[in-house]
Write an enzyme that holds these catalytic residues in place. Structure first.
Site, PDB file in Angstrom:
ATOM      1  N   LYS A  47      23.365  80.736  58.971  1.00  0.00           N
ATOM      2  CA  LYS A  47      22.895  81.081  60.309  1.00  0.00           C
ATOM      3  C   LYS A  47      23.986  81.558  61.261  1.00  0.00           C
ATOM      4  O   LYS A  47      23.675  82.059  62.338  1.00  0.00           O
ATOM      5  CB  LYS A  47      22.123  79.915  60.927  1.00  0.00           C
ATOM      6  CG  LYS A  47      20.883  79.499  60.170  1.00  0.00           C
ATOM      7  CD  LYS A  47      19.855  80.603  59.919  1.00  0.00           C
ATOM      8  CE  LYS A  47      19.288  81.239  61.146  1.00  0.00           C
ATOM      9  NZ  LYS A  47      17.926  81.800  60.914  1.00  0.00           N
TER      10      LYS A  47
HETATM   11  N1  PMP Z   1      18.351  77.140  54.631  1.00  0.00           N
HETATM   12  C1  PMP Z   1      18.782  76.450  55.685  1.00  0.00           C
HETATM   13  C2  PMP Z   1      19.494  75.139  55.445  1.00  0.00           C
HETATM   14  C3  PMP Z   1      18.546  76.905  57.000  1.00  0.00           C
HETATM   15  O1  PMP Z   1      18.971  76.196  58.050  1.00  0.00           O
HETATM   16  C4  PMP Z   1      17.853  78.128  57.176  1.00  0.00           C
HETATM   17  C5  PMP Z   1      17.597  78.643  58.563  1.00  0.00           C
HETATM   18  N2  PMP Z   1      16.526  78.078  59.244  1.00  0.00           N
HETATM   19  C6  PMP Z   1      17.398  78.825  56.047  1.00  0.00           C
HETATM   20  C7  PMP Z   1      17.687  78.308  54.792  1.00  0.00           C
HETATM   21  C8  PMP Z   1      16.525  80.058  56.139  1.00  0.00           C
HETATM   22  O2  PMP Z   1      17.103  81.167  56.727  1.00  0.00           O
HETATM   23  P1  PMP Z   1      16.254  82.207  57.567  1.00  0.00           P
HETATM   24  O3  PMP Z   1      16.038  81.613  58.937  1.00  0.00           O
HETATM   25  O4  PMP Z   1      17.120  83.421  57.611  1.00  0.00           O
HETATM   26  O5  PMP Z   1      14.962  82.454  56.897  1.00  0.00           O
END
Ligand code: PMP
Length: 347
Positions: A47
Site C-alpha cells: 500500500k
Molecule cells: N493484502 C493486504 C495485507 C492489504 O492490506 C491489502 C490492501 N487493503 C491488500 C492485500 C489488497 O490490495 P488492494 O487494496 O490493492 O486490492
C-alpha cells in the site's frame, strides 16, 4: 539490479521491489511461481505505492496544501503508507480503522505519529462504517483531504505505472499469468491493465478469499459472498471505482486454511515471513499455473504479490492461542513454544 544505487529521498524507496522465485509453490504447481516482495517497501506493504500516488495526485489537483492533513479509512496498511509519505512531505495523518484489525497495525500507526480513530466493524451500508466516518471527518476538517483509496483511481494508477512495468522488466517480457486478491482492487486492476497493455494474452486472475463477493461476480455476474475469512486487507463486497474495467479473465476462491498452509511452508522452507493475504495469493498463483498447464501451455510463468510482512501479525497469525481460537491449524513450532519446550535458551 544495481543495489548500490543511492536514493535522493525516502519516497524513492517506494516500489522497485525485488521479485523472488518461490521454490515450494513452483514445485507444487509444476511451473514458475514468482512473488513480488511488496513487504520490502518502507511501510512493509504493497500500500505504500497507492499512498504515494494518492497524495501526489491530491497535491497536483491543488487540494492538498503545505501543512495539510491526509485522512483515510483503512484496514491499516494504507494508513501506514500514508503516515510515512505524509511525514516525509510535512502533512499530518488521521486514520480511521475498524477495531478488529491487528494490534501491531494500531501500534505502528501510533508510533508513526498518525492520529488513530478506532470504530466498531460494521456493514458498508451503515453510516458508521470506517470509510464513511473518515470521509465525514475530512469534510469537517480545515485543510484536510480524504484519500478515499477504494474509489480513488490514483490508487490503481500506481500499479499501472510502477508495479506492472517492474514485473514486465523483471521477467524480461515473459509472463503468462498474474493473480492476486482484492481489497480496494487497486493492485489487481492496475497490474492487470498495465500487463495487458504489454501483452493482452497474459491471463489475469482474481484470487478471492471466502466471505468476499467478487469471485461470484466474475464467475456469474452476481455479487454474492459465501463463508468468511480472517485475512486482513482483502475481501471486497462491491465493484469499487478501482475495479471498474479491471481485465479479469478468470477467478479462484481460496480458503484461509489453504492460505495459512502456504504462509507456514514459505516461512519454514524459504524463510519468508508473510501475512495471510500473501499465502492466499500464492495458493491462487498455483491454481492459475495449473489451469494454464491443463490447457497445454508449456512452462507458464506466474507472478503474484507478497503483500505485507508477517511481523504485522505476531499476535494473530503467528500466535498459537489466536489460531486455536479461530479453529485454524497451528504451526508446529508455535505448538512447541506454547509449553515452553522450545526457545528455553536465552542468548
Ligand atoms: N493484502 C493486504 C495485507 C492489504 O492490506 C491489502 C490492501 N487493503 C491488500 C492485500 C489488497 O490490495 P488492494 O487494496 O490493492 O486490492
Amino acid at each position: 539490479m544495481n543495489i548500490t544505487q543511492p536514493f535522493g529521498s525516502t519516497l524513492d524507496l517506494i516500489g522497485n521491489t525485488p521479485l523472488v522465485l518461490l521454490k515450494g509453490p513452483s514445485e507444487a504447481a509444476g511451473c514458475e511461481i514468482w512473488g513480488k516482495c511488496e513487504f520490502a517497501n518502507p511501510g512493509a506493504s504493497v500500500k505504500d505505492r497507492a499512498a504515494l500516488y494518492m497524495i501526489r495526485d491530491a497535491e497536483a489537483r491543488g487540494e492538498l496544501k503545505p501543512g495539510g492533513t491526509v485522512i483515510e479509512g483503512t484496514a491499516g496498511n494504507t494508513g501506514i503508507g500514508i503516515a510515512l509519505v505524509a511525514n516525509a512531505l510535512g502533512y499530518k495523518t488521521v486514520i480511521v480503522m475498524p477495531d478488529n484489525q491487528s494490534s501491531e497495525k494500531m501500534a505502528t500507526l501510533r508510533a508513526l505519529g498518525a492520529r488513530l480513530v478506532l470504530v466498531p466493524p460494521t456493514k458498508y451500508a451503515d453510516p458508521a462504517h470506517f470509510q464513511h466516518t473518515s470521509r465525514r471527518m475530512a469534510e469537517e476538517t480545515e485543510g484536510a483531504i480524504w484519500a478515499g483509496q477504494f474509489d480513488n483511481v490514483a490508487n490503481r494508477r500506481a500499479h499501472i505505472e510502477t508495479t506492472a512495468p517492474e514485473l514486465w522488466e523483471q521477467l524480461e517480457g515473459r509472463i503468462d499469468g498474474f493473480t492476486c486478491a482484492a481489497g480496494t482492487g487497486g493492485t489487481i486492476a492496475g497490474v492487470g491493465l498495465g500487463l495487458k497493455e504489454r501483452d493482452e494474452n497474459i491471463r489475469i486472475a482474481l484470487t478471492d478469499p471466502h466471505g468476499a463477493a467478487l469471485y461470484s461476480y466474475y464467475a456469474e455476474g452476481e455479487l454474492k459472498s459465501e463463508g468468511s475469512s480472517v485475512a486482513e486487507g482483502i475481501g471486497q463486497g462491491r465493484i469499487t471505482a478501482n475495479l471498474e474495467g479491471a481485465p479479469i479473465d478468470t477467478q479462484f476462491r481460496i480458503s484461509d486454511e489453504e492460505g495459512i498452509a502456504w504462509v507456514e511452508k514459505l516461512l519454514r522452507d524459504e524463510g519468508l515471513c508473510l501475512g495471510l493475504s500473501s499465502g492466499i495469493n500464492v495458493a491462487g498463483a498455483i491454481a492459475l499455473g495449473q489451469q494454464l498447464i491443463g490447457e497445454g501451455r508449456e512452462n507458464p510463468r506466474i507472478a503474484t504479490i507478497l503483500c505485507d510482512t508477517g511481523f504485522r501479525y505476531l499476535s494473530t497469525l503467528y500466535n498459537a492461542e489466536w489460531l486455536r481460537e479461530k479453529g485454524l491449524p497451528v504451526f508446529d513450532w508455535l505448538e512447541n513454544d506454547a509449553d515452553g519446550a522450545a526457545n528455553s535458551d536465552v542468548d
